[in-house]
Design a protein around this motif. Structure first.
Motif, PDB file in Angstrom:
ATOM      1  N   ILE A  80       0.860  -1.188   0.000  1.00  0.00           N
ATOM      2  CA  ILE A  80       0.000   0.000   0.000  1.00  0.00           C
ATOM      3  C   ILE A  80       0.896   1.238   0.000  1.00  0.00           C
ATOM      4  O   ILE A  80       1.753   1.391   0.881  1.00  0.00           O
ATOM      5  N   ARG A  81       0.680   2.103  -0.981  1.00  0.00           N
ATOM      6  CA  ARG A  81       1.445   3.360  -1.048  1.00  0.00           C
ATOM      7  C   ARG A  81       0.831   4.334  -0.038  1.00  0.00           C
ATOM      8  O   ARG A  81      -0.368   4.616  -0.116  1.00  0.00           O
ATOM      9  N   THR A  82       1.641   4.795   0.902  1.00  0.00           N
ATOM     10  CA  THR A  82       1.070   5.587   2.002  1.00  0.00           C
ATOM     11  C   THR A  82       1.860   6.867   2.260  1.00  0.00           C
ATOM     12  O   THR A  82       3.048   6.962   1.929  1.00  0.00           O
ATOM     13  N   ILE A 130      -5.559  18.561  -2.367  1.00  0.00           N
ATOM     14  CA  ILE A 130      -4.518  19.436  -1.823  1.00  0.00           C
ATOM     15  C   ILE A 130      -4.407  19.241  -0.307  1.00  0.00           C
ATOM     16  O   ILE A 130      -5.405  19.323   0.415  1.00  0.00           O
ATOM     17  N   HIS A 131      -3.205  18.930   0.137  1.00  0.00           N
ATOM     18  CA  HIS A 131      -2.981  18.558   1.539  1.00  0.00           C
ATOM     19  C   HIS A 131      -1.584  18.972   1.956  1.00  0.00           C
ATOM     20  O   HIS A 131      -0.752  19.316   1.104  1.00  0.00           O
ATOM     21  N   LEU A 132      -1.310  18.882   3.240  1.00  0.00           N
ATOM     22  CA  LEU A 132       0.020  19.190   3.764  1.00  0.00           C
ATOM     23  C   LEU A 132       0.716  17.871   4.105  1.00  0.00           C
ATOM     24  O   LEU A 132       0.359  17.211   5.090  1.00  0.00           O
ATOM     25  N   THR A 133       1.677  17.489   3.284  1.00  0.00           N
ATOM     26  CA  THR A 133       2.392  16.221   3.531  1.00  0.00           C
ATOM     27  C   THR A 133       3.363  16.383   4.688  1.00  0.00           C
ATOM     28  O   THR A 133       4.153  17.327   4.724  1.00  0.00           O
ATOM     29  N   LEU A 134       3.306  15.442   5.615  1.00  0.00           N
ATOM     30  CA  LEU A 134       4.262  15.440   6.725  1.00  0.00           C
ATOM     31  C   LEU A 134       5.348  14.387   6.506  1.00  0.00           C
ATOM     32  O   LEU A 134       6.491  14.573   6.891  1.00  0.00           O
ATOM     33  N   LYS A 145      -3.759   6.357   2.072  1.00  0.00           N
ATOM     34  CA  LYS A 145      -3.355   5.452   0.983  1.00  0.00           C
ATOM     35  C   LYS A 145      -3.392   6.268  -0.297  1.00  0.00           C
ATOM     36  O   LYS A 145      -4.312   7.083  -0.486  1.00  0.00           O
ATOM     37  N   SER A 146      -2.416   6.096  -1.158  1.00  0.00           N
ATOM     38  CA  SER A 146      -2.399   6.804  -2.443  1.00  0.00           C
ATOM     39  C   SER A 146      -2.370   5.785  -3.570  1.00  0.00           C
ATOM     40  O   SER A 146      -1.515   4.912  -3.593  1.00  0.00           O
ATOM     41  N   GLU A 147      -3.335   5.891  -4.465  1.00  0.00           N
ATOM     42  CA  GLU A 147      -3.357   5.017  -5.641  1.00  0.00           C
ATOM     43  C   GLU A 147      -3.083   5.876  -6.867  1.00  0.00           C
ATOM     44  O   GLU A 147      -3.825   6.819  -7.142  1.00  0.00           O
ATOM     45  N   GLY A 183      -5.187  10.516 -12.397  1.00  0.00           N
ATOM     46  CA  GLY A 183      -4.751  11.289 -11.217  1.00  0.00           C
ATOM     47  C   GLY A 183      -4.764  10.403  -9.985  1.00  0.00           C
ATOM     48  O   GLY A 183      -5.458   9.380  -9.955  1.00  0.00           O
ATOM     49  N   SER A 184      -4.022  10.813  -8.977  1.00  0.00           N
ATOM     50  CA  SER A 184      -3.922   9.999  -7.760  1.00  0.00           C
ATOM     51  C   SER A 184      -5.229  10.037  -6.985  1.00  0.00           C
ATOM     52  O   SER A 184      -5.892  11.061  -6.930  1.00  0.00           O
ATOM     53  N   VAL A 185      -5.550   8.886  -6.390  1.00  0.00           N
ATOM     54  CA  VAL A 185      -6.734   8.824  -5.522  1.00  0.00           C
ATOM     55  C   VAL A 185      -6.233   8.559  -4.112  1.00  0.00           C
ATOM     56  O   VAL A 185      -5.508   7.586  -3.868  1.00  0.00           O
ATOM     57  N   TYR A 186      -6.596   9.438  -3.187  1.00  0.00           N
ATOM     58  CA  TYR A 186      -6.180   9.299  -1.794  1.00  0.00           C
ATOM     59  C   TYR A 186      -7.351   8.769  -0.975  1.00  0.00           C
ATOM     60  O   TYR A 186      -8.475   9.229  -1.127  1.00  0.00           O
ATOM     61  N   THR A 187      -7.042   7.846  -0.078  1.00  0.00           N
ATOM     62  CA  THR A 187      -8.068   7.329   0.839  1.00  0.00           C
ATOM     63  C   THR A 187      -7.506   7.384   2.250  1.00  0.00           C
ATOM     64  O   THR A 187      -6.375   6.926   2.493  1.00  0.00           O
TER      65      THR A 187
HETATM   66  P1  ATP Z   1       1.171  12.080  -8.611  1.00  0.00           P
HETATM   67  O1  ATP Z   1       2.451  11.355  -8.278  1.00  0.00           O
HETATM   68  O2  ATP Z   1       0.247  11.342  -9.491  1.00  0.00           O
HETATM   69  O3  ATP Z   1       1.396  13.470  -9.028  1.00  0.00           O
HETATM   70  P2  ATP Z   1       0.918  12.545  -5.836  1.00  0.00           P
HETATM   71  O4  ATP Z   1       2.352  12.950  -5.925  1.00  0.00           O
HETATM   72  O5  ATP Z   1      -0.043  13.479  -5.197  1.00  0.00           O
HETATM   73  O6  ATP Z   1       0.360  12.192  -7.242  1.00  0.00           O
HETATM   74  P3  ATP Z   1       1.992  10.374  -4.408  1.00  0.00           P
HETATM   75  O7  ATP Z   1       3.174  10.302  -5.348  1.00  0.00           O
HETATM   76  O8  ATP Z   1       1.451   9.104  -3.889  1.00  0.00           O
HETATM   77  O9  ATP Z   1       0.799  11.153  -5.083  1.00  0.00           O
HETATM   78  O10 ATP Z   1       2.417  11.304  -3.200  1.00  0.00           O
HETATM   79  C1  ATP Z   1       1.634  11.445  -2.035  1.00  0.00           C
HETATM   80  C2  ATP Z   1       2.201  12.598  -1.231  1.00  0.00           C
HETATM   81  O11 ATP Z   1       3.541  12.322  -0.852  1.00  0.00           O
HETATM   82  C3  ATP Z   1       2.267  13.910  -2.009  1.00  0.00           C
HETATM   83  O12 ATP Z   1       2.091  14.974  -1.099  1.00  0.00           O
HETATM   84  C4  ATP Z   1       3.667  13.924  -2.552  1.00  0.00           C
HETATM   85  O13 ATP Z   1       4.128  15.252  -2.757  1.00  0.00           O
HETATM   86  C5  ATP Z   1       4.436  13.254  -1.434  1.00  0.00           C
HETATM   87  N1  ATP Z   1       5.581  12.531  -1.984  1.00  0.00           N
HETATM   88  C6  ATP Z   1       5.547  11.623  -2.990  1.00  0.00           C
HETATM   89  N2  ATP Z   1       6.778  11.129  -3.243  1.00  0.00           N
HETATM   90  C7  ATP Z   1       7.606  11.733  -2.371  1.00  0.00           C
HETATM   91  C8  ATP Z   1       9.003  11.647  -2.102  1.00  0.00           C
HETATM   92  N3  ATP Z   1       9.794  10.827  -2.775  1.00  0.00           N
HETATM   93  N4  ATP Z   1       9.505  12.429  -1.126  1.00  0.00           N
HETATM   94  C9  ATP Z   1       8.722  13.253  -0.422  1.00  0.00           C
HETATM   95  N5  ATP Z   1       7.395  13.382  -0.605  1.00  0.00           N
HETATM   96  C10 ATP Z   1       6.839  12.639  -1.567  1.00  0.00           C
END
Ligand code: ATP
Ligand code: MG
Length: 196
Positions: free
Chosen positions: A4-6, A43-47, A172-174, A179-183
């Motif tokens: 699972i991509r998370t 649109i979210h704030l990635t931690l 979870k990111s698909e 486009g990506s689907v987040y759950t």
């Molecule tokens: P897409 O890749 O289709 O543009 P996405 O980037 O939103 O979609 P993911 O690649 O699954 O989807 O990323 C999920 C979150 O994690 C996003 O906020 C993305 O910016 C962040 N992220 C993805 N890859 C990395 C990485 N290698 N390092 C840091 N953050 C990442």
């Protein structure tokens, strides 16, 4: 085993996402297909980006997140400003900025450290909180890169509002062609600053 991509993130309320969308519209019109625009609700704030994990790891991650969230109080962030990574000359990621108190950095560092203890690779780059609004497509011409630079210079995004970050989520990111689907897999509340 199904991996699972998370990733771990904080949410931005829909009204602010929609306000952002309005402010980003002129940029979208100017740049169109040169950029893969993030759907507004994404649109979210990635931690912390974790990548592919096993279902058993999801369970461990939820326990870790619960413990981390217990140690940090909720806080307010203000959203505004426009920029790009890695630089305005070579824009790859377009973002709207975040002004946050020290608590955000402390929370993110603590999550990063906890993930490292669980064996996840640490991100060597310093934490730079941002909201990704779009990703520049690969292999664009220097003229198009220049067009992006100019559009960024000509666009101002002032403060779009303030919101409270009072919980964090494991997503979870698909990755899908459309486009990506987040759950949301799991959410944990931060301590309420008012009650501490
Ligand atoms: P897409 O890749 O289709 O543009 P996405 O980037 O939103 O979609 P993911 O690649 O699954 O989807 O990323 C999920 C979150 O994690 C996003 O906020 C993305 O910016 C962040 N992220 C993805 N890859 C990395 C990485 N290698 N390092 C840091 N953050 C990442
Ligand atoms: Mg991605």
């Amino acid at each position: 085993m199904q991996l699972i991509r998370t990733f771990i993130a904080a949410d931005i309320p829909l009204p602010i996402q929609q306000t952002m969308q309005c402010h980003v519209d002129s940029l979208r019109h100017a740049l169109g297909d040169l950029v893969r625009w993030a759907p507004v609700q994404n649109i979210h704030l990635t931690l912390k980006f974790l990548g592919e994990v096993s279902p058993a790891s999801v369970e461990i991650l939820t326990q870790m997140l619960r413990a981390e969230a217990d140690s940090y109080s909720s806080f307010d962030i203000t959203i505004g400003g426009l920029g790009s990574f890695p630089s305005s000359k070579q824009a790859r990621v377009l973002w709207v900025g975040i002004q946050a108190p020290a608590e955000l950095k402390a929370l993110q560092h603590s999550i990063e450290a906890a993930c490292a203890r669980l064996g996840y690779a640490s991100d060597p780059r310093p934490f730079s909180p941002h909201l990704t609004i779009g990703r520049v497509r690969d292999h664009i011409s220097p003229a198009d890169q220049q067009k992006i630079r100019k559009a960024l210079e000509e666009t101002t995004i002032d403060s779009l509002g303030t919101t409270r970050i009072d919980s964090i989520h494991l997503y979870k990111s698909e990755l899908r062609p459309g486009g990506s689907v987040y759950t949301k897999l799991f959410s944990v509340p931060l301590k309420n600053a008012a009650t501490t």
